[in-house]
Design a protein around this motif. Structure first.
Motif, PDB file in Angstrom:
ATOM      1  N   TRP A 430       0.801  -1.221   0.000  1.00  0.00           N
ATOM      2  CA  TRP A 430       0.000   0.000   0.000  1.00  0.00           C
ATOM      3  C   TRP A 430       0.839   1.278   0.000  1.00  0.00           C
ATOM      4  O   TRP A 430       0.589   2.176  -0.824  1.00  0.00           O
ATOM      5  N   LEU A 525      -5.435   0.148  -6.998  1.00  0.00           N
ATOM      6  CA  LEU A 525      -6.004  -0.288  -5.723  1.00  0.00           C
ATOM      7  C   LEU A 525      -6.644  -1.667  -5.797  1.00  0.00           C
ATOM      8  O   LEU A 525      -6.627  -2.407  -4.816  1.00  0.00           O
ATOM      9  N   MET A 565      -1.905  -6.081  -1.676  1.00  0.00           N
ATOM     10  CA  MET A 565      -1.477  -4.747  -1.265  1.00  0.00           C
ATOM     11  C   MET A 565      -1.193  -4.693   0.235  1.00  0.00           C
ATOM     12  O   MET A 565      -0.490  -3.802   0.697  1.00  0.00           O
ATOM     13  N   VAL A 567      -3.763  -4.975   3.127  1.00  0.00           N
ATOM     14  CA  VAL A 567      -4.745  -4.119   3.785  1.00  0.00           C
ATOM     15  C   VAL A 567      -4.696  -4.338   5.287  1.00  0.00           C
ATOM     16  O   VAL A 567      -4.746  -5.469   5.769  1.00  0.00           O
ATOM     17  N   SER A 571      -4.847   1.178   7.605  1.00  0.00           N
ATOM     18  CA  SER A 571      -4.643   1.719   6.254  1.00  0.00           C
ATOM     19  C   SER A 571      -5.908   1.697   5.415  1.00  0.00           C
ATOM     20  O   SER A 571      -5.993   2.412   4.414  1.00  0.00           O
ATOM     21  N   MET A 575      -7.037   3.988   2.145  1.00  0.00           N
ATOM     22  CA  MET A 575      -7.286   3.357   0.845  1.00  0.00           C
ATOM     23  C   MET A 575      -8.644   3.773   0.302  1.00  0.00           C
ATOM     24  O   MET A 575      -8.808   4.051  -0.889  1.00  0.00           O
TER      25      MET A 575
END
Length: 640
Positions: A430, A525, A565, A567, A571, A575
């Motif tokens: 991320w 994303l 990524m 998650v 975060s 995002m």
């Protein structure tokens, strides 16, 4: 005879003194007089008598273009200017050749530019000019090459004096209220015309029949090639023609893809992987240097080209600090094919010095003249930003164009998002993806600032055109090429022409690059490849935007973000903020789409970690989830 010669001589001397006096007037004094006629001229604070406008080729005053210490152009764009364009004042600038006042607030009638007979280019698009343009408005402008008057409020007939200019190559009158028939442009060198979205009628002149059909869209009563025949109903037949053209394009694309697949299978004797999209498959070694072989074939043809054409084979370098080499060095270098597609082919060439370069051979640029191509390449060569891959050199021939840049070892964002992990391209986490998006935003903003005369400063933004250096800092490539791509092929090869606005009415706007940026944010994303990039000509109704919208409406946020990524609870809120910005950028309705400046301001506020635990839940609780339109309502919209 003497009594008659004396007065004539005195008159001649007086005229010469008058002309000399006018030319000796300081350019600073002339420009300050012009500034005084402008309203809201706060952006011109650097225009003052304490300095001269030019020092050699360097401009001291904002918006002034200099050549050898003299003013040759004015580029006063995006400055909120209004007031009077005092032609009488600036006609005293002997070297003035180009003027651009695009994206300002000028109104009133068309200025008397024919008094500036030496002008080569005029850009007045995106203002509020109105009224009729007189038929003789361009009389005597024998040097004029480019005239851009799009998106104003002009009305009446297209002036006839425009049609007989001997050097005219580019005309943009789109988005006005011109009516009547399109006059016959008799000069054969005209390469581009856009009269879309006016009130024109009648048959398109034969001289313009080979232009793109999109150049004439938005005029309900036009007929004739490249639109439908005037013997049939334009309003009924045009959709059929468009459908037929789309069908042919799709069949041609499928045939081309099938041919490539068969060719590659014959070469490699191995099945193609279907896991990664076509643009991010692995590289292959060039068979006996493909670049060398193709260039040699072209060189044979060049010996029969028109007399006077420069076939020296020399590269034109755009940067003083760049390592010098010639075309022969590239041909001798070991070559590796990086990719081949509708736009052209890319090769990695290793020079004898060990320097790695990328050479791109572009198709669909054959309509661009040498002077126009060189001028635009030098314009791109002057660009310099951390998030742009610099253009090092170019090579021009009528049949082909080569662009040379340095090789970036860490390949593209597309490879890192969709490539085979076993090839050593790990999926970015991320923080890295956020860093990449912020860098792309800065690069786009720079392009918008430096190329304001281009409606779409990038035009081909996609993940495979975002290269990553060793620090995962993004470098944009293939930017600013819209002006040199053949209009009839632009909608086939460039991402900008797959936007909703082009699908709906055949137009692109200042916000089209923003739409591409929104798609890129969602792709980064979600880790999902956008169908839009693979579509030829038109976008897909089941694309990435549609899928993300449906997931958000259903509250299925756990399925949206790419699990690779990383998650985390701290975060996911950030995002979601970035996804929200991406959705606002990819808004189908151009009027409701956020502009680039607003998007960048929001992106800069996004952090790697979020301490507000209630933020994420407020956007995932059932019943409170907003659609992309609702999310974008949080922004204040203004036309860019």
């Amino acid at each position: 005879m003497a009594p008659y010669n004396l007065p004539q001589s005195l008159v001649l001397i007086a005229l010469l003194l008058q002309v000399t006096a006018s030319y000796s007037k300081p350019e600073s004094e002339i420009l300050l007089g012009f500034k005084a006629s402008l309203a809201n001229n706060g952006a011109l604070l650097s225009w003052n008598s304490s300095t001269t406008p030019c020092s050699g080729d360097k401009e001291n005053w904002v918006g002034v273009l200099c050549d050898n210490g003299n003013v040759w152009g004015l580029k006063l764009e995006n400055m909120g200017l209004s007031g009077v364009i005092d032609v009488e004042v600036i006609k005293e600038l002997p070297g003035l050749r180009t003027i651009s006042l695009m994206n300002n607030n000028f109104d009133g009638s068309f200025p008397s530019l024919k008094k500036l007979g030496a002008l080569k280019s005029v850009y007045l698009s995106n203002n509020k000019f109105s009224g009729k343009i007189e038929s003789n408005a361009f009389d005597g402008m024998q040097s004029l090459k480019k005239i851009h008057l799009a998106n104003n409020q002009f009305k009446g007939l297209i002036p006839l004096s425009l049609t007989i200019l001997p050097k005219l190559i580019e005309v943009s009158l789109a988005g006005n209220h011109f009516n009547g028939e399109i006059p016959d442009f008799k000069i054969g060198i005209l390469k581009s015309i856009n009269v879309s979205n006016n009130e024109l009628e009648g048959q398109i002149p034969q001289s313009l029949s080979k232009m793109s059909m999109y150049s004439f869209s938005g005029n309900g009563n036009l007929c004739g090639a490249p639109l439908t025949s005037c013997s049939s109903s334009t309003s009924k037949k045009l959709p059929v023609v468009m459908i037929a053209m789309l069908a042919v394009s799709v069949l041609a694309a499928l045939a081309a893809i099938l041919a490539v697949i068969l060719l590659l299978r014959r070469r490699h004797h191995t099945p193609l992987s279907v896991e990664a999209p076509p643009t991010v498959r692995g590289h292959k070694k060039a068979d006996s240097a493909d670049l060398d072989r193709e260039e040699q074939g072209s060189s044979v043809h060049s010996t029969t080209s028109k007399k006077g054409e420069n076939n020296s084979g020399k590269l034109t370098f755009l940067r003083d600090a760049a390592e010098r080499f010639d075309l022969g060095d590239l041909l001798k270098a070991s070559a590796e094919v990086l990719g081949s597609g509708y736009f052209g082919s890319s090769y990695k060439a290793a020079l004898m010095t060990g320097k790695m370069m990328v050479v791109k051979r572009f198709r669909h640029m054959n309509n661009v003249g040498r002077e126009e191509f060189q001028e635009h390449m030098r314009r791109l060569g002057r660009l310099g930003h951390t998030n742009l891959l610099p253009l090092v050199a170019f090579y021009y021939r009528k049949e082909e164009k080569l662009l040379v840049s340095e090789y970036v070892n860490n390949v593209s964002l597309a490879v890192h998002l969709h490539g085979n992990r076993s090839r050593g391209h790990p999926s970015p986490d991320w923080p890295t993806r956020l860093k990449i998006i912020k860098g792309v935003a800065k690069g786009l903003q720079y392009l918008y600032n430096e190329l304001p005369s281009l409606i779409i400063p990038h035009g081909h933004l996609k993940s495979s055109n975002v290269l990553l250096n060793e620090s995962f800092e993004p470098l944009l490539t293939d930017y600013g090429l819209v002006p040199v791509v053949n209009q009839e092929h632009a909608q086939e090869v460039m991402v900008a022409y797959k936007s909703p606005e082009h699908k709906q009415n055949g137009r692109v706007t200042k916000k089209t690059d923003v739409w591409s940026f929104g798609i890129l944010i969602m792709e980064t994303l979600t880790g999902k490849f956008p169908a839009n990039y693979l579509q030829q000509g038109k976008g897909s109704d089941t694309d990435l935007v549609t899928w993300v919208n449906s997931m958000v409406r259903e509250g299925s946020m756990g399925e949206v973000f790419d699990k690779d990524m990383g998650v985390t609870k701290n975060s996911e809120g950030e995002m979601m903020k970035l996804l929200k910005i991406g959705m606002a950028c990819a808004e189908v309705d151009v009027e409701k789409r956020c502009d680039l400046k607003e998007a960048i301001e929001k992106i800069e506020e996004v952090k790697e970690r979020d301490n507000d635990e209630e933020f994420y839940s407020s956007y995932t609780s059932e019943g409170d989830v907003k659609s992309s339109r609702g999310l974008s309502d949080d922004f204040s919209y203004s036309l860019s």
